[in-house]
Each structure stands twice: as structure tokens, then as C-alpha cells.
Write a protein that holds these residues in place. Structure first.
Motif, PDB file in Angstrom:
ATOM      1  N   ALA A 165      26.835  -9.481 -29.837  1.00 58.03           N
ATOM      2  CA  ALA A 165      26.716  -8.203 -29.400  1.00 58.03           C
ATOM      3  C   ALA A 165      26.645  -8.026 -27.664  1.00 58.03           C
ATOM      4  N   ASP A 199      25.249  -5.782 -24.529  1.00 57.86           N
ATOM      5  CA  ASP A 199      24.610  -4.559 -24.335  1.00 57.86           C
ATOM      6  C   ASP A 199      25.192  -4.007 -23.155  1.00 57.86           C
ATOM      7  N   ARG A 258      29.672  -4.145 -26.820  1.00 56.27           N
ATOM      8  CA  ARG A 258      30.348  -4.243 -28.115  1.00 56.27           C
ATOM      9  C   ARG A 258      29.482  -4.670 -29.041  1.00 56.27           C
ATOM     10  N   GLY A 259      29.581  -4.319 -30.443  1.00 58.16           N
ATOM     11  CA  GLY A 259      28.793  -4.899 -31.388  1.00 58.16           C
ATOM     12  C   GLY A 259      29.171  -6.302 -31.695  1.00 58.16           C
ATOM     13  N   GLU A 260      28.487  -6.918 -32.687  1.00 55.29           N
ATOM     14  CA  GLU A 260      28.523  -8.269 -33.198  1.00 55.29           C
ATOM     15  C   GLU A 260      29.864  -8.227 -33.840  1.00 55.29           C
ATOM     16  N   GLY A 303      30.468  -0.104 -31.773  1.00 59.33           N
ATOM     17  CA  GLY A 303      29.218  -0.910 -31.412  1.00 59.33           C
ATOM     18  C   GLY A 303      28.393  -1.416 -32.434  1.00 59.33           C
ATOM     19  N   GLU A 304      28.993  -1.455 -33.666  1.00 60.73           N
ATOM     20  CA  GLU A 304      28.509  -1.835 -34.868  1.00 60.73           C
ATOM     21  C   GLU A 304      29.085  -3.139 -35.163  1.00 60.73           C
ATOM     22  N   PRO A 305      28.360  -3.915 -36.159  1.00 62.09           N
ATOM     23  CA  PRO A 305      29.059  -5.249 -36.569  1.00 62.09           C
ATOM     24  C   PRO A 305      30.404  -4.750 -37.337  1.00 62.09           C
TER      25      PRO A 305
END
Length: 760
Positions: free
Chosen positions: A31, A33, A251-253, A389-391
Motif C-alpha cells: 500500500a 499512503d 493505493r491499497g495493497e 484503496g482497499e486490498p
């Protein structure tokens, strides 16, 4: 989405008795930030207030850098990842200009009509009275067009409309062009190959017309990550550019999985198909209530992936899985886009038609049924998942072809190396000359103008057009011949001639379209054609009316054409070596003729029948690379005379399959021929050619990177576990000879000898 839980479930399918794992690699993309910077100090209060209402209180560093470069008077290309906020950069640039200078105008150019209409929403979302935005494309009602020309200060269009309507009628746009301050070209990475070369000519014609009215716009290009953003922008427009490439968006993981379908026959090298495997994965994700997009390499593949997944789903879920691809009518595509964005659909199987930035809501997973040909496209497709922005999850399902098999065994080539350079060739005379004729019809060409706007090769091209009677020289100006309409002769989407329509013979419904270059191969009489899960058989291909008539069919086979190819060397432009194997790059004349087709059982690929066809030959003058396999090299490889044809043929297939490793292309963009003795070279020769008139720059890159290409080809063929050759190494799905003859062992010996190595 529970990514880790889903991956544990996938690992469970790698049975202990399986010869090799299907889950080859998992790349963890951490991810990131956000690190916002303040909005520009000089931003008008009204614009700042509107951004505040949208929850935008700052900019990412790459957004701020791009705006600062524009403020300094530079043209900018922003080449960052999916959902990195590129749209906000150019919308903010124009919003500020429109508020401060009421009369300024802007032109946004998108690669598709769907994307232009989708991007109208964020513009209107700013709710600024100073921006009067409208889409101007082929779907715009005739009654609305004069109103848009008079009232809109922001026009969203596509290269086709710019070429065929706006530029030919530029006096109607005189006031708009005089005040034009900003030109945006979005998704610039799609402007590659022949299409990119056409777009380059259209943009240069635009610059010339705007200059005629006194406009001096800045250009902003937005692109996915590519290896040569500034070079691409400069070749597209003929102007200097600054590039912004450091993506600082959050971005999310993301977990990126490389999945190789299991072998079902080790000796023959046969794997479960990528289509079957992708449909199975799609079903698992739908059953887990995961919003998913499955990208497929072809229209037929997208239809099959969706249909196979639906067959295994509970009836309540079947209606929530659809197909999305080019060739559908516009209303059908808009309906699917809305259903996916609203959550009515849970999954779609799509072609690259949905790869671009059309808003389809928040997705959790992206399946790639086969490597899409470039790392830029791969990241673009994978980036459609995880926008909140979530996995998120991306899965590349390897196809049974040399490139995919090479990549799943060399993950660093995907994740550690930079993106490829986008290739265009605006000097291609088959593209340059027609656009010069269009430019002369728009405004007679003055001395020096061809070179100034279209490049140094344009002067000779203009002279050739005068000799051919296409242009007429009068009083120092070049005019288009009065009896010609050059714009109607240029289709910027196709290098293959006219468009054929596909019609249901029973209902009269228009099912789709296909260009002439593909028509002989995909909608020939007897061909099986798929549309939204329904199967049709082509009853007639009317070459005069350009219509393919089809009828519904429940046949359990598919079709594959057989063709013959001949090449003639026209010119050698460059010579070199791979190892100590002589090679050349130059011009060829290629003649291809479809002579028949096979019916193959869908489940086993068994040939059920071979039927003749009588279609006219197609001639192509293009660019190619070729390798000269002299007798000394064949002796080093210890190849008998009987083994030479199959060895060359197998090496040719594998090299074509690996060419996208070094050049931005699809294997369907290129063709090849191998022969134990060619009359123009005097020795055994392997030819690989661009599948477009005049070439597309693809094989030129392959020629320059010849040693890497041959080395990767050798590794792929040598390391494949099959005994005699298979689709993962030397068999080709597009071979017009039915993959005969092929000699895998001989190909390994030949490729080793080409690199100067002993074999055996």
C-alpha cells in the motif's frame, strides 16, 4: 475482499501429485499512503471552493509538478498508473483558465467515444458555470452540432471525429480554434502502431489548422506507464515535451498472482486452456461475491469465459455475469457500463475495450486471461481493481504460448523491468501521404509547411503525391486534386481496408463489425462466430456489399483457416548480426491467400473436416526482419536436409510468439514465413514481418533487440517439458499450415547455432 483467504484456497488446488505448481508467483505490491501538497496559490477562489465540495484539498506531488510545468509554458505528458489523478490535472488546468479568461477554449481527445462521454461527468462535477462542456462525436445529433460549435468552450471528441469531421470543416470552428488554449490527448499509450501513426498525423493537421487561425495551445498528454513518454509525445505532436512519471498517488495493497494452468498431458505439453482456467477463477470470485473484471485477448475468448462461468453458477448469479467487447452496438455497451458501475452486474468478461479509464465503479479483482502483450497494458488492466484503496487481487492466467510461458517462469521481466517503449512510425508513407492529401484539402500547403508540421520525409512524400496527381501545384501552393475526397479514403482505425458488417440472416439484426483484414480469417463462409454467448455460423460473405450473413448454430466445433504466404524482398534498409548469424531489416511484399479452413472439435481440438475456400489474395507491402541461415550454420546445428523445414518453422513460430517481449505489439500484429531456400536471399531464411501496410515499427525493434529475442526464444523452446512441440513453445494458433512441419529438437539446435553455441 479477503485476498489472503482466496490465495490460500488457490494454493489448495496445487495437488501434491501435480508435476509443477500452477501458482507460480505472488508479487506483493505494498500500500502507498498519500502525501498531498497544497493547491496552487493562484487558484481562483471559485475553483478552490468547487474542489473543496468534492473533498479535494490538495494535490499529489506528480499532479502539482505537471501543473507547475504547464504554468511555465511547457507541453506535458503525465505517464503514471491507473487512478493516479491524471484527469484532475487537465481539468484543473482548464478550469483555472476558463474562470480567469472567459473566452479560452479547450479540446479533449479520447481514444473512444465511450471514454469521452464517461469523462464528461467529472467535468460537469466541478459545477463551474465558466465551463460549457459537450461531447462532439459520431453519436452527436446533427441538430446539436451547430449549438456546440457556437456555445461550448470545452469539446470532448476522438481522433476519428477530429479527422473526418472537425478538421475538414474547420471554418465552422474558426472562433473556437482562435481561442484554443489547451489540447488534451488522453490514454496516449493506446496511440501506438499504425493507429498511433494515424493519430500523429491527425494531431499535426490540427496544429496546422489552429496556427492558421492564430491559436497557440499547450498540449497535455495522459498515459499509462510506458518506457518513452516524452519520445512518444514528441512523435505524436511534433512538439517538445516535459514528462512527469513519478506516481505519488495512494493505493491499497495489491497481490499479483502468476497462474499457469496445469498440464493435462506432459508428453504432448497440453495444458488446461487459459479460457477454461479464467472462467473457473471467475466463477470462484463471483461465488465469493467479489466484483471482478476478466480481460480476454479476443472477442471470442471474452464470450467463452463469460459463458463457461455462467454454466457453473447458481441461476441467481448467472444474470450478473456478462460480456463487454468492441463490435457491440453503442447502446448495448452503455447499458453494460451502467450495470457494472451500479453493481447490478457482479462480473464482466471484457476485451481491451474496457481497459481504458471508463468508470465502472469499484472492483476488487482483475483476471487477465493471457498476457495482454505489453507491461503497460498489463498494469492498466490490473489497475482496474482496487480503486478504493482497499486490498485487491490481480491474476495473470498464462496462455499456452511461448511468451506467456516465458514470463511466468521469469517474473522479474514483468515486475522488475521498466515498461516497454511505445512504437509509432509517422514516416510510414502509407500513412503520411494520405494525411498530406487531407491537409492540402483543409488548407493548401505552402512551401516549407510539409516539413514543418509533418517531418523531414514529408517534402518527398508531397512530391510523390504531385507526380501521382493527388496534389496539384499552383502559384507556389499544393492543392488537393478537385476530384478527390481524401478524408473518406482514410480509416485511422484500420490498416485492412473497408469495414464488414455482421448480420443475423434470420432477424436482420446487426451483430457487429469487422475490418477487411480480419474478415477473411474470422467471418469466411462456414466460420463459427460468437456474440454474447450465442453461437452463429457464417452462411455467406458478400465481398461486394461487405456483409457477413450468419445464422444461429449449436455446432460443437470451432474453425481455423488455412492460408498460403509468399514474400518478396524489395529493399534492405539495415544489416546486422545475431551472434554470428547475418540478419537484415527492410521492405517486403507479402501475398497471403486463405485457401480453406478446418473444423475442430472444441473439447479435443480433433480435426473433423477440411474444407476449401476461394477468397481473393491480399497483398501487403510492409517492413520485416529476416535471418540468413547459411549452410555453415545448418552444419553447426547438425540438421539434415529433411529436418531443416520443420526446424526453421518451429523457430519462426517461437520467435514470433516472443517478439512482444521486446516490442509493443500483439503476436497477431505480426506474421512470418520460413523457407529452406528463398530466391531473394539464396539461403534458408526466417522472415518476420509487420502485419500492416508500410510497417508499424514492430519488427524494427525486434531487429535491434535480435540477440535478446533469440536468447529468450531458445530458453522457452529448450525448457518446455513437452516431447515434440506444443502451443507453449513452437505451435502457433494462427499458423496457416496447420502447424506442419514442426521440429522442436531441430529448433533448439538451430537457435543455439544462431547464437554461436554448439548443440548436442
Amino acid at each position: 475482499m479477503d485476498v489472503e483467504g482466496f490465495l490460500r484456497g488457490l494454493q489448495a488446488f496445487d495437488a501434491p501429485d501435480q508435476d509443477e505448481p500452477s501458482l507460480r508467483h505472488v508479487e506483493r505490491l505494498p500500500a502507498r499512503d498519500p502525501s498531498p501538497e497544497p493547491l496552487p496559490a493562484g487558484l481562483p477562489d471559485l475553483v478552490r471552493d468547487r474542489l473543496d465540495l468534492l473533498g479535494i484539498h490538495g494535490l499529489y506531488p506528480h499532479q502539482r509538478e505537471a501543473l507547475d510545468l504547464l504554468d511555465a509554458g511547457r507541453n506535458v505528458i503525465l505517464a503514471t498508473g491507473t487512478a493516479s489523478g491524471k484527469t484532475l490535472v487537465y481539468n484543473l488546468a482548464f478550469a483555472r483558465a476558463a474562470v480567469e479568461r472567459a473566452k479560452t477554449t479547450a479540446l479533449y481527445v479520447f481514444p473512444t467515444k465511450a471514454l469521452a462521454r464517461d469523462q464528461l461527468r467529472p467535468v460537469r462535477g466541478l459545477k463551474l458555470p465558466a465551463i460549457r462542456a459537450a461531447v462532439y462525436d459520431g453519436d452527436t445529433a446533427q441538430a446539436e452540432r451547430p449549438l456546440i460549435r457556437r456555445n461550448a468552450n470545452l469539446v470532448l471528441t476522438n481522433p476519428d471525429m477530429l479527422h473526418a469531421s472537425i478538421l475538414p470543416r474547420h471554418p465552422q470552428w474558426a472562433d473556437f480554434f482562435l481561442r484554443l488554449g489547451l489540447v488534451v490527448v488522453d490514454e496516449a499509450h493506446t496511440a501506438r502502431g499504425v493507429f498511433g501513426s494515424h493519430v500523429a498525423m491527425v494531431l499535426r493537421r490540427l496544429r496546422r489548422v489552429v496556427a492558421h487561425y492564430g491559436g497557440e495551445p499547450r498540449f497535455v498528454l495522459a498515459s499509462a506507464t510506458i518506457g518513452n513518454p516524452a519520445e512518444l509525445a514528441e512523435r505524436l505532436t511534433g512538439l517538445p515535451f516535459a514528462e512527469v512519471t513519478a506516481d505519488a498517488s495512494p493505493r491499497g495493497e495489491k497481490s499479483f498472482v502468476l497462474w499457469d494452468p496445469p498440464l493435462v498431458d506432459v508428453e504432448l505439453g497440453i495444458r488446461r486452456s487459459a479460457i477454461s482456467e479464467a472462467s473457473w477463477l471467475l466463477r470462484l470470485l463471483v461465488e465469493a461475491d467479489v466484483r471482478t473484471i476478466a480481460f480476454c485477448r479476443s472477442r471470442k475468448a471474452s464470450e467463452l469465459v463469460a459463458e463457461f462461468a455462467r454454466r457453473e453458477l447458481d441461476p441467481s448469479l448467472r444474470r450478473r455475469v456478462k460480456t463487454y467487447r468492441a463490435g457491440y452496438l453503442p447502446e448495448e455497451r452503455r447499458k453494460l457500463e451502467r450495470a457494472l458501475a451500479d453493481g447490478e452486474l457482479l462480473a464482466v468478461a471484457a476485451t481491451t475495450a474496457l481497459e481504458l479509464g471508463i468508470d465502472v465503479g469499484s472492483l476488487d479483482a482483475a483476471l487477465l486471461a493471457g498476457y495482454p502483450g505489453t507491461r503497460a497494458s498489463m498494469w492498466q488492466q490490473a489497475g482496474r481493481a482496487g480503486r478504493r484503496g482497499e486490498p485487491s487481487l490481480a491474476v495473470l492466467v498464462a496462455q499456452d504460448d511461448p511468451l506467456d510461458q516465458y514470463l511466468v517462469n521469469h517474473p522479474d521481466d514483468l515486475f522488475a523491468k521498466p515498461a516497454e517503449a511505445a512504437v509509432i512510425d509517422p514516416t510510414n508513407p502509407y500513412i503520411l501521404e494520405p494525411h498530406l492529401a487531407c491537409a492540402a484539402r483543409e488548407q493548401p500547403l505552402a512551401a516549407g509547411e510539409p516539413e514543418a508540421f509533418f517531418g523531414p520525409e514529408a517534402a518527398a512524400a508531397a512530391d510523390h503525391l504531385v507526380t501521382a496527381g493527388v496534389l496539384v501545384r499552383r502559384r507556389g501552393l499544393l492543392h488537393a486534386a478537385p476530384d478527390r475526397s481524401p478524408h473518406t479514403d482514410v480509416d485511422i482505425r484500420s490498416a485492412g481496408g473497408a469495414t464488414f458488417v455482421i448480420v443475423d440472416a434470420d432477424t436482420g439484426n446487426l451483430l457487429g463489425t469487422v475490418d477487411e483484414a480480419r474478415a477473411y480469417w474470422t467471418v469466411h463462409p462456414g466460420a463459427i462466430y460468437l456474440h454474447q454467448g450465442e453461437q452463429f455460423e457464417v452462411q455467406e460473405l458478400d465481398l461486394a456489399r461487405r456483409v457477413a450473413l450468419v445464422q444461429a448454430s449449436d455446432a460443437d466445433h470451432y474453425t481455423q483457416v488455412r492460408d498460403v504466404t509468399d514474400v518478396e524482398v524489395l529493399d534492405i534498409l539495415e544489416e546486422g548480426e545475431v551472434g554470428d548469424t547475418p540478419g537484415a531489416f527492410g521492405a517486403l511484399r507479402v501475398t497471403r491467400q486463405v485457401i480453406g479452413y478446418q473444423r475442430k472439435r472444441a473439447s479435443t481440438q480433433e480435426v473433423l473436416a477440411e474444407l476449401p475456400l476461394a477468397l481473393p489474395p491480399q497483398t501487403l507491402t510492409t517492413k520485416a526482419l529476416w535471418w540468413l541461415l547459411e549452410p555453415r550454420l545448418l552444419r553447426r546445428a547438425r540438421l539434415s536436409a529433411a529436418a531443416v523445414p520443420g526446424s526453421l518453422h518451429a523457430a519462426e513460430h517461437a520467435a514470433i510468439g516472443l517478439l512482444p517481449l521486446v516490442a509493443t505489439c500483439d503476436r497477431w500484429d505480426i506474421g512470418g514465413l520460413s523457407t529452406p531456400m528463398h530466391p531473394d536471399t539464396g539461403v534458408a531464411t526466417i522472415f518476420i514481418y509487420d502485419g500492416y501496410p508500410g510497417g508499424a515499427g514492430i519488427t524494427e525493434r525486434g531487429f535491434v533487440s535480435g540477440e535478446r529475442l533469440v536468447q529468450a526464444t531458445l530458453e522457452t523452446v529448450r525448457d518446455c517439458r513437452c516431447a515434440r512441440g506444443c502451443p507453449s513453445c513452437v505451435q502457433s494458433p494462427k499458423c496457416g499450415n496447420g502447424n506442419e512441419p514442426l521440429d522442436k529438437t531441430g529448433a533448439v539446435a538451430l537457435l543455439s547455432a544462431m547464437l554461436g553455441r554448439a548443440w548436442g
